[in-house]
Design a protein around this motif. Sequence first.
Motif, PDB file in Angstrom:
ATOM      1  N   LEU A 275       0.813  -1.212   0.000  1.00  0.00           N
ATOM      2  CA  LEU A 275       0.000   0.000   0.000  1.00  0.00           C
ATOM      3  C   LEU A 275       0.850   1.267   0.000  1.00  0.00           C
ATOM      4  O   LEU A 275       0.447   2.292  -0.544  1.00  0.00           O
ATOM      5  N   GLY A 276       2.028   1.222   0.624  1.00  0.00           N
ATOM      6  CA  GLY A 276       2.806   2.447   0.743  1.00  0.00           C
ATOM      7  C   GLY A 276       4.028   2.487  -0.147  1.00  0.00           C
ATOM      8  O   GLY A 276       4.784   3.449  -0.131  1.00  0.00           O
ATOM      9  N   ASP A 277       4.218   1.433  -0.946  1.00  0.00           N
ATOM     10  CA  ASP A 277       5.455   1.377  -1.717  1.00  0.00           C
ATOM     11  C   ASP A 277       5.490   2.427  -2.826  1.00  0.00           C
ATOM     12  O   ASP A 277       4.495   2.675  -3.491  1.00  0.00           O
ATOM     13  N   TYR A 278       6.635   3.077  -2.991  1.00  0.00           N
ATOM     14  CA  TYR A 278       6.775   3.956  -4.156  1.00  0.00           C
ATOM     15  C   TYR A 278       8.085   3.707  -4.891  1.00  0.00           C
ATOM     16  O   TYR A 278       8.240   4.116  -6.030  1.00  0.00           O
ATOM     17  N   ILE A 279       9.006   3.013  -4.232  1.00  0.00           N
ATOM     18  CA  ILE A 279      10.319   2.829  -4.860  1.00  0.00           C
ATOM     19  C   ILE A 279      10.257   1.752  -5.943  1.00  0.00           C
ATOM     20  O   ILE A 279      10.732   1.958  -7.066  1.00  0.00           O
ATOM     21  N   THR A 280       9.639   0.609  -5.619  1.00  0.00           N
ATOM     22  CA  THR A 280       9.476  -0.433  -6.633  1.00  0.00           C
ATOM     23  C   THR A 280       8.696   0.111  -7.829  1.00  0.00           C
ATOM     24  O   THR A 280       9.015  -0.175  -8.987  1.00  0.00           O
ATOM     25  N   VAL A 281       7.668   0.918  -7.530  1.00  0.00           N
ATOM     26  CA  VAL A 281       6.868   1.497  -8.608  1.00  0.00           C
ATOM     27  C   VAL A 281       7.764   2.359  -9.508  1.00  0.00           C
ATOM     28  O   VAL A 281       7.637   2.333 -10.732  1.00  0.00           O
ATOM     29  N   ASN A 282       8.696   3.098  -8.890  1.00  0.00           N
ATOM     30  CA  ASN A 282       9.623   3.892  -9.698  1.00  0.00           C
ATOM     31  C   ASN A 282      10.538   3.013 -10.538  1.00  0.00           C
ATOM     32  O   ASN A 282      10.911   3.374 -11.645  1.00  0.00           O
ATOM     33  N   ILE A 283      10.925   1.859  -9.984  1.00  0.00           N
ATOM     34  CA  ILE A 283      11.925   1.034 -10.669  1.00  0.00           C
ATOM     35  C   ILE A 283      11.311   0.204 -11.802  1.00  0.00           C
ATOM     36  O   ILE A 283      11.876   0.124 -12.883  1.00  0.00           O
ATOM     37  N   VAL A 284      10.150  -0.423 -11.570  1.00  0.00           N
ATOM     38  CA  VAL A 284       9.580  -1.279 -12.630  1.00  0.00           C
ATOM     39  C   VAL A 284       8.192  -0.848 -13.094  1.00  0.00           C
ATOM     40  O   VAL A 284       7.586  -1.510 -13.927  1.00  0.00           O
ATOM     41  N   GLY A 285       7.679   0.273 -12.553  1.00  0.00           N
ATOM     42  CA  GLY A 285       6.271   0.601 -12.775  1.00  0.00           C
ATOM     43  C   GLY A 285       5.956   1.311 -14.074  1.00  0.00           C
ATOM     44  O   GLY A 285       4.798   1.588 -14.355  1.00  0.00           O
ATOM     45  N   GLY A 286       6.992   1.657 -14.879  1.00  0.00           N
ATOM     46  CA  GLY A 286       6.694   2.452 -16.051  1.00  0.00           C
ATOM     47  C   GLY A 286       6.137   3.797 -15.618  1.00  0.00           C
ATOM     48  O   GLY A 286       6.681   4.448 -14.727  1.00  0.00           O
ATOM     49  N   ALA A 287       4.992   4.186 -16.168  1.00  0.00           N
ATOM     50  CA  ALA A 287       4.453   5.513 -15.865  1.00  0.00           C
ATOM     51  C   ALA A 287       3.430   5.474 -14.735  1.00  0.00           C
ATOM     52  O   ALA A 287       2.973   6.526 -14.287  1.00  0.00           O
ATOM     53  N   SER A 288       3.058   4.283 -14.253  1.00  0.00           N
ATOM     54  CA  SER A 288       1.973   4.245 -13.276  1.00  0.00           C
ATOM     55  C   SER A 288       2.432   4.740 -11.902  1.00  0.00           C
ATOM     56  O   SER A 288       3.579   4.583 -11.517  1.00  0.00           O
ATOM     57  N   GLN A 289       1.498   5.348 -11.188  1.00  0.00           N
ATOM     58  CA  GLN A 289       1.780   5.871  -9.860  1.00  0.00           C
ATOM     59  C   GLN A 289       0.911   5.174  -8.833  1.00  0.00           C
ATOM     60  O   GLN A 289      -0.168   4.712  -9.136  1.00  0.00           O
ATOM     61  N   MET A 290       1.414   5.141  -7.592  1.00  0.00           N
ATOM     62  CA  MET A 290       0.578   4.664  -6.495  1.00  0.00           C
ATOM     63  C   MET A 290       0.541   5.753  -5.417  1.00  0.00           C
ATOM     64  O   MET A 290       1.191   6.782  -5.539  1.00  0.00           O
ATOM     65  N   LEU A 291      -0.228   5.489  -4.356  1.00  0.00           N
ATOM     66  CA  LEU A 291      -0.409   6.519  -3.323  1.00  0.00           C
ATOM     67  C   LEU A 291       0.929   6.992  -2.754  1.00  0.00           C
ATOM     68  O   LEU A 291       1.131   8.180  -2.513  1.00  0.00           O
ATOM     69  N   GLY A 292       1.847   6.029  -2.560  1.00  0.00           N
ATOM     70  CA  GLY A 292       3.157   6.387  -2.022  1.00  0.00           C
ATOM     71  C   GLY A 292       3.865   7.422  -2.883  1.00  0.00           C
ATOM     72  O   GLY A 292       4.489   8.360  -2.366  1.00  0.00           O
ATOM     73  N   ASN A 293       3.758   7.273  -4.217  1.00  0.00           N
ATOM     74  CA  ASN A 293       4.396   8.242  -5.115  1.00  0.00           C
ATOM     75  C   ASN A 293       3.792   9.626  -4.932  1.00  0.00           C
ATOM     76  O   ASN A 293       4.496  10.627  -4.943  1.00  0.00           O
TER      77      ASN A 293
END
Lengths: 266, 304
Positions: free
Chosen positions: B244-262
């Motif tokens: 729920l709070g991750d933003y680093i993995t999203v930055n590394i493999v997420g492409g353009a998608s964002q999550m709440l942490g971002n």
Amino acid sequence: MRLGKAARGVLAAISILILLVMYLPLAVVFINSFSTSTSLSWPPPGFTLEWWVRAANSAGALNAISTSVQVALIATLVSLLLGTLISIGLQRYDFFGRDAISLLVILPIALPGIITGVALNNAFRTMMGIPLSIWTVVIAHATFCIVTVFNNTIARLRRMGTSLEEASADLGAGLWTTFRLVTFPQLRSALVAGGLLAFALSFDEIIVTTFTAGSGVTTLPIWILNNMFRPNQAPVVAVIAVVMVLVSIAPIYFAQRLSGAEQKVP
Amino acid sequence: MATRTTDAADTPRSRNSAARRGSVLLSRHPRLRLSLLLSAPLVWLGLVYIVALIALLITAFWTVDSFTGEISQDWTLDNIITVVTGALYQTVTVRTVGVAVLVTIIDIAIALPIAFYMAKVASPRMQRLLVVAVLLPLWASYLVKAYAWRSVLSQEGILQWLLEPFGLSTPGYGLSAVVITLAYLWLPYVILPIYAGLERVPDSLLEASADLGGKTWPTLRLVVLPIIWPAIIAGSIFAFALSLGDYITVNIVGGASQMLGNLVYTNVGTANNLPLAAAIALIPIVIIFGYLAVVRRTGALNNL
């Protein structure tokens, strides 16, 4: 329920498959640490020991490891102390607000790290006026490490019962003597397991650390984050990761043996 | 042990020492004992954590002066209203919760068979080796593992290389990569509590079920599952909350998608809008509290 040969075989095969997938990325990292290519290409064009030599001479990486070890050691010690106190308090006494306290212990790990990080950053800097330093990292880490010690210890306390402690008190031992000679030896392996998890948790934490470390404090994850996307540093990061996994085999194995041995002789 | 007889606390001379008197006082007053036990941890958690958390929540009701960038302490609901009604926040919340739920389900589905094998089929020696094997990946840095998945999933990566002969291709970077990577990262945190829960299921119960004619599936469903349910929930708290709070993995493999942490991260860092960040942070806090309230009844909170 009796599992037939076939069912056992299927379970074993599934387990092996899961382990293979778990180790696939680690294997990629391992192989990349010897690859002549600095990008992510597969298969590697050639092999070299250059990155291992560079890692061994990288002052930045070695400093970061030493900072991380210091932070994790102190945070583990604090969380061992606080986690043990709170688990004895919650397991051996029934009182109003017990549920609230057990929620309080798990909250720092149940709430996302970024919330803990931003909240602590704001509290240290603007509310308390404390400049960020290695100590603010230690305080933050100890806060969310308490839960791993707490869980291991309270599970053991539940299984232990109180008869041995009562016998010790009946024989005239004071509280401290009973704790030192009766309670503590029974808790020891649970404390080792909890402490080991706390150490690992602190050693690897990046989000809360980012928000609570002063500009001069570089833990290993922060160093890795700063170097991961630099083409000539990425393979050095891979070397460090491989070394960390290899170094961790011994403590994990001995902690397992310790708890296994104690379970056989209750 | 020989040393025990020479311990100061056991010699007659120390019978009336201060330590002895303290010990007697404490054993007569359980409340005093309890408050001594709990004062240090509660002061720590209360001062460090709860105060910080409440301060952050209060900040959500303040605002940032758009000229100076300073926080002005005028009470307003603007941030909360923005977060609750804004289309961006709704989309990202749905996406984040979706990813977290998916990661949790995948992890439980993977953890159950391997935890069962570890706890009930493997020999004691094998069991120990398997626990070590499951724990080891925890020591390879979170960042390195996320980066490894970036490598595995890339167009030039090993997955593409493995799949190509079958006419398949890597999912590349995006939401599915985020789900795969997060599920991988939190898997050990889900396996371990479920394994511990299964270890506590007595073999005699399984044998009794077999003697009474219980087949494998009914036994699993009616005997094993109810016992390990709290352990499964405990594992799910880790996978769900950490996703729920991750933003680093999203930055590394997420492409353009964002999550709440971002969103929280951007508003704290680049946008320098702590009040809005705090308001966004309220979303996962509310979700987690709701989740904990639901699972509290299962007794899972005692199994983390």
